[in-house]
Write an enzyme that holds these catalytic residues in place. Sequence first.
Site, PDB file in Angstrom:
ATOM      1  N   LYS A 162      31.368  34.220  21.363  1.00 13.17           N
ATOM      2  CA  LYS A 162      30.739  34.809  22.549  1.00 13.17           C
ATOM      3  C   LYS A 162      29.431  35.491  22.167  1.00 13.17           C
ATOM      4  CE  LYS A 162      31.876  37.837  26.490  1.00 13.17           C
ATOM      5  NZ  LYS A 162      32.905  38.706  27.089  1.00 13.17           N
ATOM      6  N   SER A 186      34.196  37.960  31.774  1.00 15.97           N
ATOM      7  CA  SER A 186      32.847  37.626  31.361  1.00 15.97           C
ATOM      8  C   SER A 186      32.785  36.556  30.268  1.00 15.97           C
ATOM      9  CB  SER A 186      32.154  38.894  30.860  1.00 15.97           C
ATOM     10  OG  SER A 186      32.808  39.428  29.722  1.00 15.97           O
ATOM     11  N   SER A 222      38.287  40.235  30.574  1.00 17.80           N
ATOM     12  CA  SER A 222      37.256  39.217  30.318  1.00 17.80           C
ATOM     13  C   SER A 222      37.646  38.106  29.354  1.00 17.80           C
ATOM     14  CB  SER A 222      35.973  39.892  29.818  1.00 17.80           C
ATOM     15  OG  SER A 222      35.328  40.557  30.868  1.00 17.80           O
TER      16      SER A 222
END
Length: 485
Positions: free
Chosen positions: A79, A154, A178
């Site tokens: 990420k 997210s 997330s």
Amino acid sequence: MSLFDHKITELKQLIHKKEIKISDLVDESYKRIQAVDDKVQAFLALDEERARAYAKELDEAVDGRSEHGLLFGMPIGVKDNIVTKGLRTTCSSKILENFDPIYDATVVQRLQDAEAVTIGKLNMDEFAMGSSTENSAYKLTKNPWNLDTVPGGSSGGSAAAVAAGEVPFSLGSDTGGSIRQPASFCGVVGLKPTYGRVSRYGLVAFASSLDQIGPITRTVEDNAFLLQAISGVDKMDSTSANVDVPDFLSSLTGDIKGLKIAVPKEYLGEGVGKEARESVLAALKVLEGLGATWEEVSLPHSKYALATYYLLSSSEASANLARFDGIRYGYRTDNADNLIDLYKQTRAEGFGNEVKRRIMLGTFALSSGYYDAYYKKAQKVRTLIKKDFEDVFEKYDVIVGPTTPTPAFKIGENTKDPLTMYANDILTIPVNLAGVPGISVPCGLADGLPLGLQIIGKHFDESTVYRVAHAFEQATDHHKAKPEL
């Protein structure tokens, strides 16, 4: 059949039998990215040259030495809020558009120690603020199951890349859901570890008392492999816990006889869709058939979790994001006449709307006239939410419920309504506030879109969470379903 349909243990066996090379795995990843990422748009940056060179080096090490890392040769995506030396890290924000870190996050270093191969960086909601990955300044990531729907957020890029077969595993971060929410939306396995289980050093901070890095994978077994590799105390992170890291893989016995499951009535009540409710009830029947028992319980303060979370996380974000000022690194405006103007214009131009909304909310909550009424009160409610979990765990081994109230929603459907968007995390947020571990595993489809089963455990008891998740996975075929791209 893709090589990535194999689990880590199977891939490692194929490598050692010389039926495949590590270079083949890396090649498979980049070929798949080339084939589908123009549709999915999960990746922000690729590290192809270094990855291919490292794969060749590891190929030579198959015979060259007897000891190999836990993730030897496994391709992985990271990420974009986890810093990677020499590979651009932007947090999907314009304000960090050209940020090239000079160090690796501890989790990235641990992946390297385990001899995993980093493929690239994955899209996300800007600074991890969002539930749909629509807040990225760079790309609009799509759900591989239906390209008209969101992948969640997210960590939407991390979940979508695994679901689309671009990488077999990825790292995400979870502040209010997330990892688990996008894992649910994309039909993969995502774990938020106990707060403190995994070092946050090198994770660009959103809300420091809530953020936690965790793995996203196709199977529970692979998830346990990744957590094994990245867990443990870290002198660079004072919030990492000095507790023993158990052998998570040894907990995957398939035996849950006598296990006591709590099902909060709040997790199956108002606001939770019929499909999500029915999929959880069906999952509970499977777990009953495996010898577990379940009872309905109450987490009475969970109804305050959403408001508590947004006050606390926004307050922490207001402080954490003050460092992005156009002076030290990142974006700097050209439209400033003085220093104060430079700060204002840089932040106004560099941050997206959602980030600015939360900074303003947090600054308001921390202001002198409202600190006691909002921030301090939210901290007290957080304590009550944590106590609810502690009370339930005195009698039960795990808590089970849906990960999300509904399957993935259409792109653009909730962008004009922040409260509806925030409510997507209503079932995951309490877990972060309590600091306990939670996993999402696939438990069915609704109109062709995945649904997730959330299994929540006691502090530092990821082993039991994995045991239940693995037993459920082995008794069903939900994890075998794949999107057609």
